[in-house]
Design a protein around this motif. Sequence first.
Motif, PDB file in Angstrom:
ATOM      1  N   ARG A  92      -6.755  13.898   2.845  1.00 21.29           N
ATOM      2  CA  ARG A  92      -6.117  15.061   2.178  1.00 21.29           C
ATOM      3  C   ARG A  92      -7.138  15.919   1.803  1.00 21.29           C
ATOM      4  O   ARG A  92      -6.759  17.201   2.069  1.00 21.29           O
ATOM      5  N   ILE A 110     -13.295   5.753   5.492  1.00 19.56           N
ATOM      6  CA  ILE A 110     -12.134   6.575   5.573  1.00 19.56           C
ATOM      7  C   ILE A 110     -10.913   6.075   4.524  1.00 19.56           C
ATOM      8  O   ILE A 110     -11.050   4.935   4.203  1.00 19.56           O
ATOM      9  N   SER A 111     -10.485   7.078   4.061  1.00 20.51           N
ATOM     10  CA  SER A 111      -9.165   6.963   3.100  1.00 20.51           C
ATOM     11  C   SER A 111      -8.516   8.077   3.091  1.00 20.51           C
ATOM     12  O   SER A 111      -8.444   9.149   3.576  1.00 20.51           O
ATOM     13  N   ARG A 113     -12.406  -3.903   3.439  1.00 22.58           N
ATOM     14  CA  ARG A 113     -12.012  -2.509   3.623  1.00 22.58           C
ATOM     15  C   ARG A 113     -12.775  -1.816   4.736  1.00 22.58           C
ATOM     16  O   ARG A 113     -13.908  -2.051   4.761  1.00 22.58           O
ATOM     17  N   THR A 114     -11.980  -1.059   5.557  1.00 21.39           N
ATOM     18  CA  THR A 114     -12.861  -0.169   6.363  1.00 21.39           C
ATOM     19  C   THR A 114     -13.372   0.744   5.861  1.00 21.39           C
ATOM     20  O   THR A 114     -13.052   1.673   5.049  1.00 21.39           O
ATOM     21  N   GLY A 123      -8.040   2.606   8.920  1.00 25.82           N
ATOM     22  CA  GLY A 123      -8.008   1.676   7.807  1.00 25.82           C
ATOM     23  C   GLY A 123      -7.172   0.887   7.453  1.00 25.82           C
ATOM     24  O   GLY A 123      -6.960  -0.163   7.296  1.00 25.82           O
ATOM     25  N   VAL A 133      -4.743  -7.847   0.277  1.00 29.52           N
ATOM     26  CA  VAL A 133      -4.898  -6.595   0.214  1.00 29.52           C
ATOM     27  C   VAL A 133      -6.482  -6.151   0.692  1.00 29.52           C
ATOM     28  O   VAL A 133      -7.268  -7.102   0.726  1.00 29.52           O
ATOM     29  N   LEU A 166      -6.445  -3.190   8.416  1.00 32.62           N
ATOM     30  CA  LEU A 166      -5.840  -4.296   7.793  1.00 32.62           C
ATOM     31  C   LEU A 166      -4.565  -4.730   8.112  1.00 32.62           C
ATOM     32  O   LEU A 166      -4.415  -5.930   7.581  1.00 32.62           O
ATOM     33  N   GLY A 168       1.061  -1.123  -0.041  1.00 32.12           N
ATOM     34  CA  GLY A 168       0.015   0.190  -0.039  1.00 32.12           C
ATOM     35  C   GLY A 168       0.747   1.469  -0.108  1.00 32.12           C
ATOM     36  O   GLY A 168       2.086   1.110   0.135  1.00 32.12           O
ATOM     37  N   THR A 169       0.222   2.306   0.065  1.00 37.66           N
ATOM     38  CA  THR A 169       1.064   3.763  -0.231  1.00 37.66           C
ATOM     39  C   THR A 169       1.141   4.026   1.414  1.00 37.66           C
ATOM     40  O   THR A 169       2.113   4.463   1.717  1.00 37.66           O
ATOM     41  N   TYR A 170      -0.038   4.041   2.080  1.00 41.86           N
ATOM     42  CA  TYR A 170      -0.067   4.158   3.553  1.00 41.86           C
ATOM     43  C   TYR A 170       0.313   5.597   3.820  1.00 41.86           C
ATOM     44  O   TYR A 170       1.031   6.219   4.700  1.00 41.86           O
ATOM     45  N   ASP A 222     -11.162  -3.164  -1.802  1.00 38.92           N
ATOM     46  CA  ASP A 222     -11.431  -2.500  -2.922  1.00 38.92           C
ATOM     47  C   ASP A 222     -10.634  -2.925  -4.036  1.00 38.92           C
ATOM     48  O   ASP A 222     -10.729  -2.570  -5.248  1.00 38.92           O
ATOM     49  N   TRP A 223      -9.760  -3.855  -3.847  1.00 36.20           N
ATOM     50  CA  TRP A 223      -8.970  -4.509  -4.994  1.00 36.20           C
ATOM     51  C   TRP A 223      -9.477  -6.059  -5.512  1.00 36.20           C
ATOM     52  O   TRP A 223      -8.765  -6.659  -6.225  1.00 36.20           O
TER      53      TRP A 223
HETATM   54  N1  CTP Z   1      -7.593   0.010   3.285  1.00 38.02           N
HETATM   55  C1  CTP Z   1      -8.479  -0.571   3.819  1.00 38.02           C
HETATM   56  N2  CTP Z   1      -9.565   0.576   4.362  1.00 38.02           N
HETATM   57  C2  CTP Z   1      -9.430   1.776   4.163  1.00 38.02           C
HETATM   58  C3  CTP Z   1      -8.390   2.308   3.261  1.00 38.02           C
HETATM   59  C4  CTP Z   1      -7.441   1.342   2.721  1.00 38.02           C
HETATM   60  O1  CTP Z   1      -8.519  -1.734   4.280  1.00 38.02           O
HETATM   61  N3  CTP Z   1     -10.402   2.409   4.377  1.00 38.02           N
HETATM   62  C5  CTP Z   1      -6.473  -0.664   2.885  1.00 38.02           C
HETATM   63  C6  CTP Z   1      -6.404  -0.793   1.181  1.00 38.02           C
HETATM   64  O2  CTP Z   1      -7.386  -1.944   0.714  1.00 38.02           O
HETATM   65  C7  CTP Z   1      -4.937  -1.455   1.082  1.00 38.02           C
HETATM   66  C8  CTP Z   1      -4.147  -0.760   2.314  1.00 38.02           C
HETATM   67  O3  CTP Z   1      -5.052  -0.590   3.448  1.00 38.02           O
HETATM   68  O4  CTP Z   1      -4.760  -2.695   1.179  1.00 38.02           O
HETATM   69  C9  CTP Z   1      -3.447   0.335   1.660  1.00 38.02           C
HETATM   70  O5  CTP Z   1      -4.300   1.353   1.051  1.00 38.02           O
HETATM   71  P1  CTP Z   1      -3.900   2.517   0.246  1.00 38.02           P
HETATM   72  O6  CTP Z   1      -4.175   2.712  -1.008  1.00 38.02           O
HETATM   73  O7  CTP Z   1      -2.583   3.041   0.933  1.00 38.02           O
HETATM   74  O8  CTP Z   1      -5.046   3.655   1.487  1.00 38.02           O
HETATM   75  P2  CTP Z   1      -6.295   4.501   0.698  1.00 38.02           P
HETATM   76  O9  CTP Z   1      -6.653   5.190   1.995  1.00 38.02           O
HETATM   77  O10 CTP Z   1      -7.045   3.754   0.120  1.00 38.02           O
HETATM   78  O11 CTP Z   1      -5.493   5.484   0.004  1.00 38.02           O
HETATM   79  P3  CTP Z   1      -5.957   6.600  -1.270  1.00 38.02           P
HETATM   80  O12 CTP Z   1      -7.242   7.289  -0.761  1.00 38.02           O
HETATM   81  O13 CTP Z   1      -4.962   7.410  -1.565  1.00 38.02           O
HETATM   82  O14 CTP Z   1      -6.474   5.618  -2.515  1.00 38.02           O
END
Ligand code: CTP
Length: 446
Positions: free
Chosen positions: A124, A118-119, A114-115, A16, A92, A20, A8-10, A95-96
């Motif tokens: 941001r 929140i993202s 996925r939680t 969330g 992962v 994970l 992930g980017t984290y 969402d994937w």
């Molecule tokens: N993830 C999750 N629940 C969330 C956000 C992310 O389970 N609410 C999981 C993603 O499915 C991935 C990992 O955390 O397996 C890393 O996700 P990343 O893309 O870094 O986080 P996002 O919050 O989805 O980032 P962005 O909004 O930039 O896409």
Amino acid sequence: MTKVITYGTYDLLHKGHIRLLERAKQLGDFLIVGVTADCFDRSRGKINVQQSLMERIEAIRATGLADQIIVEEYEGQKIDDIKKYDVDIFTVGSDWVGKFDYLNEFCKVVYLDRTQGISSSDIRSEFRNIRIGVIGESPIINKFIKECGYVNGVSIAGICSEDTSKLDLNALPLPLITNRIDKLLPCSDAIYVISRPEKHFGIIKEAFDFGKHVLCESPVTLKISDYYTLKAIADEKGLVLMDGVKTAYSTAFERLVLLVKGGIIGDVISIDSTCTSMEKFALYGEQEFKYLWNSITEWGPTALLPVFDILGTNYTDCHIITKLLAPSSDFDLFTKILLIYPHAVASVKIGQGVKSEGDLIISGTNGYVYVPAPWWKTDYFEVRYENSTQNRRFFYQLDGEGIRYEILSFVEQIESKIKNARISNNISSQTIKLIEDFYSKKFIEI
Ligand code: CTP
């Protein structure tokens, strides 16, 4: 021992991510976390990431959940990693789902829920809320508005236009459509200007009176004294005045300039930069001709960019050769600018009414760089040598013709995060100086 891997980017680590990682850890005995490199994120279109790779790695380390942290740098690396680290489970977030089924050939694939709610993108956007008011008539506004959608926390406040006939006003819900700047400015934090170049000065001055930041399609003004006036006001008020040339924000162009400055082709002796287009010339009828920029304003700032960026602005001689639409007209169908430096020469060919091969060639004492047409939308270039086995090819993903990177750079400057304007004040002012020379008729007419 069961080895689990996740990627992930984290960015801005949130609950969330942590949930994970906790569940990933429970799937086995040893958890490997792959954190994406900045370049890799950018190449897959993720341009908004705020934290550096090191910051994101540190945040993962601090959770204490990862037994090993690795960096994900390239497409396809997951297969390599799974084999290299003898991984049993790849996991992962949901969402994937389906996207990584191909890894079943190498290990077990588990998608974890996925939680919700929140993202990183949401966080941001919460941090940033910049409303951009758009001023002008050009069809480029349609692209600009679309590209704003790719930058987290940026919204369109409305449009101020003398003539909306080239704008796709139905494509997006626009809070305000007006022909009065004083209506648009109060509900904007910043403005994007792509009106007629002779109007830029007045518009920008008014925006500064309202305390608004400005991104203006280059050239910012037609007179160097006007540019300095605006710059002084911006500095005094702590406002951003950014020159808009999208090419400056293409990764390929940035890397090309760095490679050339680093000596990859030896000393640069000659630059040939050509930009022509006839599309807009055909688009505008006689009536609306006033909205069409002439060749020097439309293409001058872009075509001069590699020259000034690489050779600097201290040329010793300049010749402008031009073909006008009509003898008394300011509209140049074609212009060629020759800039002579103590140890180099540059030729810039631009045209709205003449067609040519829009490539860029930078010639050096050891080799040359070739950027195929249209070089100003560049995602690819070649470095070529006498011995062709040494030739090298470079490709960098370019999304949205560079416009989204330009918008991102603008908002980051507003937030004073980083000084990342790709066009220096010197380049802006010297570009305007040449344009001013043109309007002062310091050219040879053909
Ligand atoms: N993830 C999750 N629940 C969330 C956000 C992310 O389970 N609410 C999981 C993603 O499915 C991935 C990992 O955390 O397996 C890393 O996700 P990343 O893309 O870094 O986080 P996002 O919050 O989805 O980032 P962005 O909004 O930039 O896409």
